[in-house]
Design an enzyme around this catalytic site. Structure first.
Site, PDB file in Angstrom:
ATOM      1  N   SER A 719      21.772  51.496  74.391  1.00 11.66           N
ATOM      2  CA  SER A 719      21.942  50.271  73.605  1.00 11.66           C
ATOM      3  C   SER A 719      22.927  49.291  74.234  1.00 11.66           C
ATOM      4  CB  SER A 719      22.401  50.619  72.188  1.00 11.66           C
ATOM      5  OG  SER A 719      23.652  51.261  72.209  1.00 11.66           O
ATOM      6  N   LYS A 762      25.754  49.402  62.942  1.00 12.80           N
ATOM      7  CA  LYS A 762      26.289  48.408  63.883  1.00 12.80           C
ATOM      8  C   LYS A 762      26.620  47.095  63.159  1.00 12.80           C
ATOM      9  CE  LYS A 762      23.834  50.398  67.831  1.00 12.80           C
ATOM     10  NZ  LYS A 762      22.748  50.241  68.813  1.00 12.80           N
TER      11      LYS A 762
END
Length: 835
Positions: A719, A762
């Site tokens: 990511s 996140k």
């Protein structure tokens, strides 16, 4: 009525704790037959009340203790004891007769008895000490009164003179036999030897030994009925010789067996003795009673015909076994398992959806998606009226309430609840059970938990399914494939049970922290429901509604004793816990309440309301620094977003250039995936260097160092691709990066941006850090749509498909104030592209 102990020389042991009785008994051991003939009180006794003896014979000159339990005999003893104390004592023909005997049940020959002592026992029974006098024969019985009476005729004694040689030989033989019996039977005290050696009267010796010889009542009665003293002594000698032979054989057997018995056999023998004693005392259950109880339970079971037939077959097999055999406990444990399993036993589901929603809302704050899925399941269950349930997997970080959610589901449904922890499980037999042929075999944990739940449709929590391991003993994850397949688990086969068991009605709920380590085929059989972390606001509400009341109760406090305000809770969350769940937050709440509990017990003054300023005083300095975005004036520093098992975090990536030969250096404890992302990002940047006005020669004359702070913490995952790309583009162009911007996504060598996971965590991390803009792959838009709108307030999200879009959003036109001098590649020749 019976004598207290039918063994050798029990009269010597009579009532050893009762000195008063011994004074009456012990002198009679030197009783002489001639004394009986001179007893004037016996003259004229021709009618006596009769006391039946159940399993003993009273001989002349012998003292015999008798415990009287029958009502007629008790009345007889009480009346006789008040009067002459004389009565007739006759043995029953059938010692097994428990009821009150009639005259026809008694022998014709008995002995006149004199009551030396009467003791009334606490239970109402009576113990009497009888002294035998003369023998008699019944002329006529009278059995119509309160007790049996009889007309009697005295029998004469025909013993040879003491000087007779035969008399002496018989006495010597009887004494030698008695002493030999004493030697062979160590239970008899040695004082009996002295008493026997001191008896000089053949008549009394015969009666004394006959009274104590180990023989049937009928054999003793035969001796009593024999008139001739020599013949009487000879018969007694024959019985004693037989008993000597039996004792010698017993001793030989014991000696041989003792030499072969090991510790295990000794322990087993002792256990069997304890078992027999328990059965005699009524403390244990006999094998027949145990099997009868199992058969009775089986009659009440509503199990399949196949199982019923199998149970009967196994129970018949157990009945043919000896309870002392080693296989018996194994077999009895198996049939007990068959009976105790809840075959076709189901709890009735509660389909009140409003009630279920209230229970879920009460037990868990937030988790709207999960609770909505449970309500949907209940609705479908109610419509199709089928007990078969899906296989759910609650996936998320620790402490978010996955396991406790299963208990709430059980409460909402009205089902039983059971839980199996799979963490570290590595033996396939834990799931499928052991085969019965193995020593110590037992069913698998699934069948054991179903038995404990006593229901075939419980809510079954399979905790930590992602932590199942495998080794040489098998693969438990593969064993779970049959369990968690709705098309197969209606006939689950446990190796120990060896019968198909229906698990299709069980609502299995698995929990996991990570999906990567779950067996792919196993994951395919489950419906994955993500249980994400909580926002700061949600944690405050959970602490107020659940954690603080729970900890207050566990610490013995009341609401009036101590309170914690919202700002203090926020302080604890931000400075002392860094997690997606609330487990550590609960510990910190407990720590605060313990301070108040100590003050109450010690009588100290304390603030009943804990405020924000009190938290550092009570808990010490903050453990974690708050994740806050910091503006940087140096090129190459970019903020990314990362997912961790304990929630989302911001991830700062730093890049720097130095004179060298074009090497790529990575640091910060990066995993292989992040290193590959760095290599891919650099290659892509080189391919578009001209578009960004980067001189290609810079890549050959400068070393590139990529670092992720907190080097002691392992970092990996797909990511950080676009974050690294932006960092490299910034350091090579020396352009500024947009403030309060964070990003997450992977990059390909062609510049495509790929979607990533953990979006909610996140987003929460970005909000905590003060980020206002986020760059995501356009395919992650579906994840954003599932997030509560409250989480997205004050956030601007940019959706991209290509790396060029990322660079356009992230890089600003102006350069940083202090730039790296890239004009040293060729002296006096500035790189126009990078000035």
């Amino acid at each position: 009525m019976h004598n207290s102990k039918n063994s050798y020389f029990n009269t010597l042991l009579l009532n050893e704790d009762n000195e008063d009785t011994l004074d009456n008994v012990m002198p009679l051991l030197s009783f002489d037959e001639e004394d009986s003939a001179d007893d004037e009180a016996l003259n004229g006794l021709d009618h006596l009340p009769i006391l039946p003896l159940k399993n003993a014979v009273l001989f002349p000159g012998v003292v015999l203790p008798v415990t009287v339990t029958r009502s007629r005999a008790i009345k007889l003893i009480k009346q006789v004891y008040k009067e002459s104390r004389y009565l007739g004592v006759i043995a029953q023909q059938n010692p097994q007769l428990e009821d009150e005997p009639n005259a026809k049940d008694l022998y014709q020959v008995g002995t006149i008895g004199y009551i030396l002592k009467m003791l009334v026992l606490p239970d109402g029974n009576i113990t009497v000490i009888l002294q035998g006098k003369n023998r008699f024969e019944v002329a006529k019985f009278y059995d119509e009164g309160k007790f049996i009476e009889a007309d009697i005729e005295a029998l004469s004694e025909q013993f040879p003179a003491k000087s007779n040689k035969q008399n002496k030989a018989l006495m010597r033989s009887l004494k030698e036999s008695a002493l030999k019996i004493l030697k062979l039977n160590p239970e008899i005290p040695q004082e009996a030897q002295i008493a026997i050696e001191n008896i000089e009267n053949l008549n009394f010796l015969t009666h004394f030994l006959a009274s104590n010889v180990n023989a049937e009542t009928s054999e003793k009665q035969d001796i009593l009925e024999t008139d001739d003293g020599t013949e009487r002594a000879t018969k007694l000698l024959g019985l004693m010789m037989r008993d000597i032979q039996l004792l010698e054989i017993k001793q030989d057997i014991q000696n041989k067996v003792n030499s072969d018995i090991d510790q295990q056999q000794r322990d087993y023998f002792l256990r069997q003795q304890i078992r027999v004693l328990q059965e005699e005392l009524g403390d244990g259950v006999s094998a027949d009673e145990e099997l009868a109880s199992l058969r009775e339970k089986a009659r009440k079971k509503k199990w399949p015909r196949e199982v019923a037939l199998h149970f009967e077959k196994e129970l018949d097999k157990v009945q043919r076994m000896s309870p002392m055999s080693a296989e018996y406990p194994v077999a009895i444990n198996y049939v007990e398992l068959l009976v105790e399993l809840p075959w076709n036993q189901y709890t009735e589901d509660n389909f009140d959806l409003d009630r279920a929603k209230k229970i879920l809302d009460k037990d868990h704050y937030g988790l709207e998606k999960v609770k909505e899925r449970i309500i949907e399941y209940l609705a479908v269950l109610k419509l199709k009226n089928d007990l078969r349930g899906p296989i759910l997997c609650l996936y998320g970080p620790p402490g978010v309430g996955k396991t406790s959610l299963g208990r709430s589901i059980a409460t909402a449904l009205g089902r039983k609840y059971t839980r199996l922890s799979l963490g570290g499980l590595h033996d396939e037999a834990e799931i499928r059970g052991h085969r019965k042929t193995y020593i110590g075999a037992m069913p698998g944990k699934l069948i054991q938990n179903i038995k404990r739940a006593q229901s075939s449709n419980p809510v079954f929590i399979l905790d930590e399914i992602d932590k199942v391991s495998s080794d040489m003993r098998g693969d438990p994850a593969s064993a779970l494939l049959e369990v968690l397949d709705p098309e197969q688990n209606n006939s689950f086969m446990d190796n120990y049970l060896d019968l198909p068991y229906d698990l299709s009605k069980v609502l299995f709920i698995a929990t996991a922290n990570s999906l990567d380590t779950i067996h792919p085929a196993l994951r395919d059989r489950m419906e994955i429901i993500e249980v994400t972390g909580y926002t700061l606001e949600e944690k405050i509400e959970i602490a107020k509604k659940h954690l603080i009341p729970k900890q207050r109760k566990e610490h013995g406090l009341h609401p009036k004793d101590v309170k914690i305000d919202n700002k203090a809770i926020r302080k604890v969350i931000e400075g002392y816990t860094r997690e997606s769940g609330v487990r550590n937050l609960e510990r910190q709440m407990g720590a605060l309440l313990r301070k108040a509990a100590k003050s109450i017990v010690m009588g100290e003054k304390y603030e009943k309301t804990i405020r924000e300023k009190d938290v550092p005083v009570l808990l010490g300095a903050e453990i974690f620094d708050k994740e806050i975005y910091e503006t940087e004036t140096v090129a190459g520093i970019v903020t990314g977003l990362a997912w961790t098992p304990v929630g989302g975090e911001i991830l700062v990536i730093e890049s720097n250039l130095s004179r060298g030969k074009g090497r790529l250096i990575t640091s910060g404890y990066l995993g292989e995936v992040m290193k590959e992302s760095a290599t891919t990002a650099l290659s892509f940047l080189k391919s578009i260097a001209e578009e960004l006005s980067i001189d290609y020669r810079v890549f050959e004359h400068f070393d590139l160092h990529i670092h992720v702070p907190a080097g002691a913490v392992p970092k990996d995952g797909p990511s950080a691709g676009i974050t690294i790309l932006v960092s490299l583009a910034s350091v090579f162009t020396q352009r500024k990066i947009k403030e309060r911007l964070a990003m997450t996504g992977e990059i390909t060598l062609r510049g495509r941006v790929l979607p990533v996971g953990g979006i909610k965590e996140k987003i929460l991390a970005a909000r905590r850090a003060g980020i206002t803009e986020i760059i995501l792959c356009s395919k992650n838009k579906r994840d954003i749509e599932e997030i509560n709108a409250d989480y997205l307030k004050e956030l601007t999200i940019h959706y991209v498909d290509y790396a060029h879009e990322v660079l356009e959003i992230a890089l600003l036109p102006e350069k940083v104030q202090k730039t790296i001098n890239l004009s040293i590649i060729e002296p006096n020749a500035a790189l126009s592209k990078t000035e």
